[in-house]
Enzyme design. Sequence first.
Site, mmCIF file in Angstrom:
data_model
loop_
_atom_site.group_PDB
_atom_site.id
_atom_site.type_symbol
_atom_site.label_atom_id
_atom_site.label_comp_id
_atom_site.label_asym_id
_atom_site.label_seq_id
_atom_site.Cartn_x
_atom_site.Cartn_y
_atom_site.Cartn_z
ATOM 1 N N LYS A 79 48.020 39.941 45.210
ATOM 2 C CA LYS A 79 47.978 40.218 43.760
ATOM 3 C C LYS A 79 48.425 41.652 43.483
ATOM 4 C CE LYS A 79 43.880 39.731 41.612
ATOM 5 N NZ LYS A 79 43.461 40.964 40.922
ATOM 6 N N SER A 138 40.185 54.878 43.459
ATOM 7 C CA SER A 138 40.715 53.743 42.699
ATOM 8 C C SER A 138 42.235 53.740 42.738
ATOM 9 C CB SER A 138 40.239 53.822 41.243
ATOM 10 O OG SER A 138 41.018 52.956 40.442
ATOM 11 N N ASP A 140 37.087 44.387 47.047
ATOM 12 C CA ASP A 140 37.053 43.076 46.389
ATOM 13 C C ASP A 140 36.371 42.010 47.240
ATOM 14 O OD1 ASP A 140 38.315 44.076 44.155
ATOM 15 O OD2 ASP A 140 40.326 43.576 44.878
ATOM 16 N N ARG A 193 36.277 35.858 41.688
ATOM 17 C CA ARG A 193 35.756 36.038 43.056
ATOM 18 C C ARG A 193 34.291 35.596 43.161
ATOM 19 N NH1 ARG A 193 40.235 38.218 45.163
ATOM 20 N NH2 ARG A 193 41.190 39.937 44.034
HETATM 21 C C1 S3P Z 1 43.496 46.987 42.665
HETATM 22 C C2 S3P Z 1 42.613 47.974 42.930
HETATM 23 C C3 S3P Z 1 41.161 47.766 42.988
HETATM 24 C C4 S3P Z 1 40.793 46.302 43.115
HETATM 25 C C5 S3P Z 1 41.596 45.429 42.201
HETATM 26 C C6 S3P Z 1 43.081 45.587 42.484
HETATM 27 C C7 S3P Z 1 44.930 47.319 42.574
HETATM 28 O O1 S3P Z 1 40.574 48.287 41.815
HETATM 29 O O2 S3P Z 1 39.421 46.117 42.865
HETATM 30 O O3 S3P Z 1 41.241 44.077 42.358
HETATM 31 O O4 S3P Z 1 45.784 46.413 42.654
HETATM 32 O O5 S3P Z 1 45.232 48.503 42.425
HETATM 33 P P1 S3P Z 1 40.254 49.850 41.687
HETATM 34 O O6 S3P Z 1 41.500 50.566 41.915
HETATM 35 O O7 S3P Z 1 39.789 50.062 40.286
HETATM 36 O O8 S3P Z 1 39.181 50.109 42.710
#
Ligand code: S3P
Length: 448
Positions: free
Chosen positions: A26, A172, A325, A402
């Site tokens: 994703k 993040s 996740d 999830r």
């Molecule tokens: C993601 C980063 C994560 C993750 C999300 C996808 C991404 O979130 O939980 O499902 O693709 O950058 P955070 O960056 O807010 O931790």
Amino acid sequence: MSVKIAHSAASHGAPLQGEIAVPGDKSISHRALILGALSVGESTIHGLLEGADVLATAQALRAYGADIRRGSDAVWRVNGVGVGGLMTPSDILDLGNSGTGARLLLGLTAAHGITSIFTGDASLRQRPMERVITPLQQMGARFEAAPGGRLPITVIGTNRAMPIEYRLPVPSAQIKSAVLLAGLNAPGCTAVIEPRPSRDHTEHLLRHFGAEVTIGSDDDGARRISLTGRPELQPQTVAVPGDPSSAAFPIAAALLVPGSEITVTGVGLNPLRAALLDTLREMGARITERNRRQDQGEPIADLVVRAGPLRGIEVPGERAPAMIDEYPILAAVAAFASGATVMRGIGELRVKESDRISAMANGLGALGVQVEELEDGLIIQGHDGPAPAAKGVCINTEMDHRIAMSFLVYGLAAQGPVQVAGCEMIETSFPGFSELMAGLGAHIEAVS
Ligand code: S3P
């Protein structure tokens, strides 16, 4: 096209057997579409995740002027507008359930002199956006947000974005990526400093599309990502690996249903994503890799998983960003292990598609598992075998894909069937989940 099931029941059956491939990653899918939309010429994307989240990003990028099509060969072709070339969308952009889509596109549009309005579903409208608004305001964009810095948000972007140096307050990848995508259309060097590394797909793909990105270390050892702004991105071919976060569900199911042995092919094993496997192996899981290879900077392998007993462990808190996740499915697995599994340092789970700490604590507790909910964690007492499935309980998935899949997997190995409402959310990240699991022999049925 998979069947949409709002309400499903999972129950114990024969061992799971067979070989599957999970849908595309994703995170990489969102980014491949976005960088394709910022290149002049045609990019091709193989293995794009065709889940609702990614389709929402594709739709928003079309509204910004990119031409995005899916061929009958399932290859996606993106003809982009170039860095700085986004057009004003003629309507509100609805990112559905996708925090990644919303935050990355807020970054992208902040550094274009256009105005856009973002919204999302009831789950996304609850999620904090201040975390991206703060650095993007420093770069010169203006925002009008709903109370609490939430969606709907109007972004008044700027063609004269200023490069900044931004230290992430929480690990993040979404905040990092929002700043870097804004930095693409700012002159000079935009830098993001991350005290704890988060997934680095944006960095990999920026380089793949021709941007100059350097990774270094700050004085205190934090990771420093520097991007030179205003590159001319070149169209590319992207091969999206299988999503390790989706693979986690059949892997967990095969570990829990006695006698199972499955292979999941082509799983992306970026070290900043793959820490669930380390955790499961520490719990005693039998997971072996075959055919490890490298594709466009991302490690990939086929994973062979065999059922067996598991023991509870304390999951090191510093591991959280690399399996952020995967805590919901880990919590479900922990209920079947011997002893306690302790997860701390996961306060970020409270601001995901749902409050995942509460959702798992409530659901597991209702089924009969002994769970302690901490402010930033969970402690789960395992049953050393099939976990309980109190009768008459229907798990509320809180609009969270999830949570839905975690409890369906739980139900495949529990003492009795488990009913889960809100399973239509699975479409956001794992279209065809029930069918794929059924192909392995799993009992997941629609309930009317
Ligand atoms: C993601 C980063 C994560 C993750 C999300 C996808 C991404 O979130 O939980 O499902 O693709 O950058 P955070 O960056 O807010 O931790």
